[in-house]
Design an enzyme around this catalytic site. Structure first.
Site, PDB file in Angstrom:
ATOM      1  N   SER A  46       0.826  -1.185   0.002  1.00  0.00           N
ATOM      2  CA  SER A  46       0.128   0.023   0.168  1.00  0.00           C
ATOM      3  C   SER A  46       0.901   1.329   0.045  1.00  0.00           C
ATOM      4  CB  SER A  46      -0.911   0.050   1.050  1.00  0.00           C
ATOM      5  OG  SER A  46      -1.758  -1.176   1.401  1.00  0.00           O
ATOM      6  N   GLU A  96      -6.391  -7.591   9.444  1.00  0.00           N
ATOM      7  CA  GLU A  96      -5.581  -8.626   9.574  1.00  0.00           C
ATOM      8  C   GLU A  96      -4.413  -8.054  10.608  1.00  0.00           C
ATOM      9  OE1 GLU A  96      -6.135  -6.804   6.899  1.00  0.00           O
ATOM     10  OE2 GLU A  96      -4.036  -5.778   6.144  1.00  0.00           O
ATOM     11  N   HIS A 101      -7.425  -2.280   8.659  1.00  0.00           N
ATOM     12  CA  HIS A 101      -6.906  -3.359   8.421  1.00  0.00           C
ATOM     13  C   HIS A 101      -7.163  -4.522   9.616  1.00  0.00           C
ATOM     14  CE1 HIS A 101      -4.756  -2.419   4.876  1.00  0.00           C
ATOM     15  NE2 HIS A 101      -4.711  -1.299   5.330  1.00  0.00           N
ATOM     16  N   CYS A 160      -9.684  -2.182   2.756  1.00  0.00           N
ATOM     17  CA  CYS A 160      -8.981  -0.828   2.394  1.00  0.00           C
ATOM     18  C   CYS A 160      -9.236  -0.403   1.117  1.00  0.00           C
ATOM     19  CB  CYS A 160      -7.594  -1.163   2.879  1.00  0.00           C
ATOM     20  SG  CYS A 160      -6.967   0.925   3.156  1.00  0.00           S
ATOM     21  N   LEU A 161      -8.286  -0.451   0.163  1.00  0.00           N
ATOM     22  CA  LEU A 161      -8.597  -0.212  -1.350  1.00  0.00           C
ATOM     23  C   LEU A 161      -9.652  -1.126  -1.827  1.00  0.00           C
ATOM     24  CD1 LEU A 161      -7.058   1.391  -3.995  1.00  0.00           C
ATOM     25  CD2 LEU A 161      -6.212  -0.910  -4.377  1.00  0.00           C
TER      26      LEU A 161
HETATM   27  N1  LIG Z   1      -3.927   0.576   2.644  1.00  0.00           N
HETATM   28  C1  LIG Z   1      -4.613   0.730   1.641  1.00  0.00           C
HETATM   29  O1  LIG Z   1      -5.209  -0.455   1.029  1.00  0.00           O
HETATM   30  C2  LIG Z   1      -4.616   2.039   1.039  1.00  0.00           C
HETATM   31  C3  LIG Z   1      -5.696   2.450  -0.063  1.00  0.00           C
HETATM   32  C4  LIG Z   1      -5.576   3.449  -0.856  1.00  0.00           C
HETATM   33  N2  LIG Z   1      -4.315   3.227  -1.559  1.00  0.00           N
HETATM   34  C5  LIG Z   1      -5.479   4.779   0.134  1.00  0.00           C
HETATM   35  O2  LIG Z   1      -4.659   5.278   0.331  1.00  0.00           O
HETATM   36  O3  LIG Z   1      -6.742   5.227   0.697  1.00  0.00           O
END
Ligand SMILES: NC(=O)CC[C@H](N)C(=O)O
Length: 354
Positions: free
Chosen positions: A45, A325, A323, A242-243
């Site tokens: 990330s 995890e 997250h 997240c993403l």
């Molecule tokens: N940790 C991630 O998955 C980040 C998600 C995305 N790139 C953001 O900055 O928001």
């Protein structure tokens, strides 16, 4: 005597000490975590970003590859008040510039007050402030990295075996390793596919869940992944982290936006709207879901009310912005993976009359 320079978008140049030489540039981000530098430095990330540790001493318990989240270091550079020799040597071996002996409180405060910033770094015996400024001048904004998925995703499919009770298709947009292992520990075979996989390859797996991973950059640049989600909506349960949450929201007619400086640490409080329960979570994101579209917001950030969890009963969707995890961070929300497994179960249990 300084032998490293960090040039910020606001015009300032910080003097520092080179711990791993080189020139580079990226979006300046931070983490407030006290531990977990091995996990953070190998988290995809952080691709195209420069990671500043706000905790002053980084490296005091060594470098062990069993803690890595991927097979390489992803931030373009690392900054800390003090880096131990073993971390500096690791970053040097990986060709990732690293600097210390600068006021990281000032750096982090600047990002928090002025918002996300680009930076340029020059480190090593011949480095000059001008070199750092030149790097800064070349630095693109995160949203301009339109091919960032290809930089981090696997090109070949592979499987993390977990007993074969369930099959999860994991779209790898820059996945942390512990997402697949958290699912495998719960009995799933996790079939990791490129972020732009052929829909036929997903269909061939006949997955119980289609899971969209975390990853770097702007979710708007993951059109291929979004199209896959749209293709399988209503056919296969969907989950994401997240993403992954951001891409799924976009696929459900929602929208994402850039945050001022993001959520960056392992003590972000999140409230579950149904139970009222608050958990501490690990976060590193610079975009957020501004509009959940057809999905329901199930969890919110206690500090700023942004969407931390989305769901749809109709379409069997469950996502998290943080997250679960951990790695690094608290394990308070590991039960998200049980929810994903429950979704896998419910989707294929035949309806039995009583
Ligand atoms: N940790 C991630 O998955 C980040 C998600 C995305 N790139 C953001 O900055 O928001």
């Amino acid at each position: 005597m300084a032998d490293a320079y960090v040039a910020l978008e606001d015009g300032r140049v910080f003097e520092a000490r080179a711990r791993s030489s080189g020139r580079t540039r990226g979006e300046l981000v931070f983490t407030t975590a006290y531990t977990g530098y091995e996990e953070s430095l190998t988290d995809p990330s952080y691709e195209e970003q420069v990671l500043t540790f706000s905790y002053p001493l980084i490296g005091n318990y060594g470098v062990r590859d069993e803690r890595f989240e991927s097979d390489r270091v992803h931030p373009r550079a690392a900054i800390a008040r003090e880096l131990t020799d073993n971390v500096a040597e690791w970053l040097d071996a990986e060709d990732v510039p690293a600097v210390d002996h600068l006021d990281t409180r000032e750096l982090v405060t600047s990002v928090r007050e002025e918002g996300a910033m680009k930076c340029g770094i020059a480190a090593g015996p011949d480095a000059t402030p001008e070199d750092a400024r030149e790097e800064l001048a070349e630095c693109k904004g995160m949203s301009e990295h339109t091919e960032i998925g290809a930089q981090v995703s696997t090109t070949e499919p592979y499987t993390v075996t977990g007993g074969g009770e369930y099959d999860v298709a994991l779209l790898d947009c820059g996945a942390k390793g512990s997402i697949a292992s958290s699912l495998a520990e719960r009995g799933a075979d996790v079939h990791v596919l490129p972020y732009d996989a052929d829909p036929a390859d997903v269909a061939d797996l006949d997955p119980d869940v289609l899971f969209v991973s975390n990853g770097p950059g702007d979710p708007a640049n993951f059109g291929e992944t979004q199209a896959l989600v749209e293709e399988f909506t209503g056919e296969v349960p969907l989950a994401g982290i997240c993403l992954g949450q951001q891409i799924i929201a976009r696929a459900f007619d929602g929208d994402t936006e850039k945050m001022p400086f993001g959520h960056r640490g392992v003590n972000q409080p999140v409230r579950d709207l149904d139970s009222g329960k608050v958990v501490m979570t690990t976060q590193n994101h610079g975009y957020s879901v501004a509009d959940p579209g057809m999905l329901e917001v199930t969890q919110v950030n206690v500090n700023d009310d942004t969407a931390e969890g989305l769901a749809s009963e109709e379409y069997d969707v469950v996502t998290r912005q943080y997250h679960p995890e951990a790695n690094p961070g608290p394990h308070d929300s590991l039960d998200f993976f049980d929810e994903v497994i429950a979704l896998a179960n419910s989707s294929r249990s035949p309806v039995v009359a009583d």
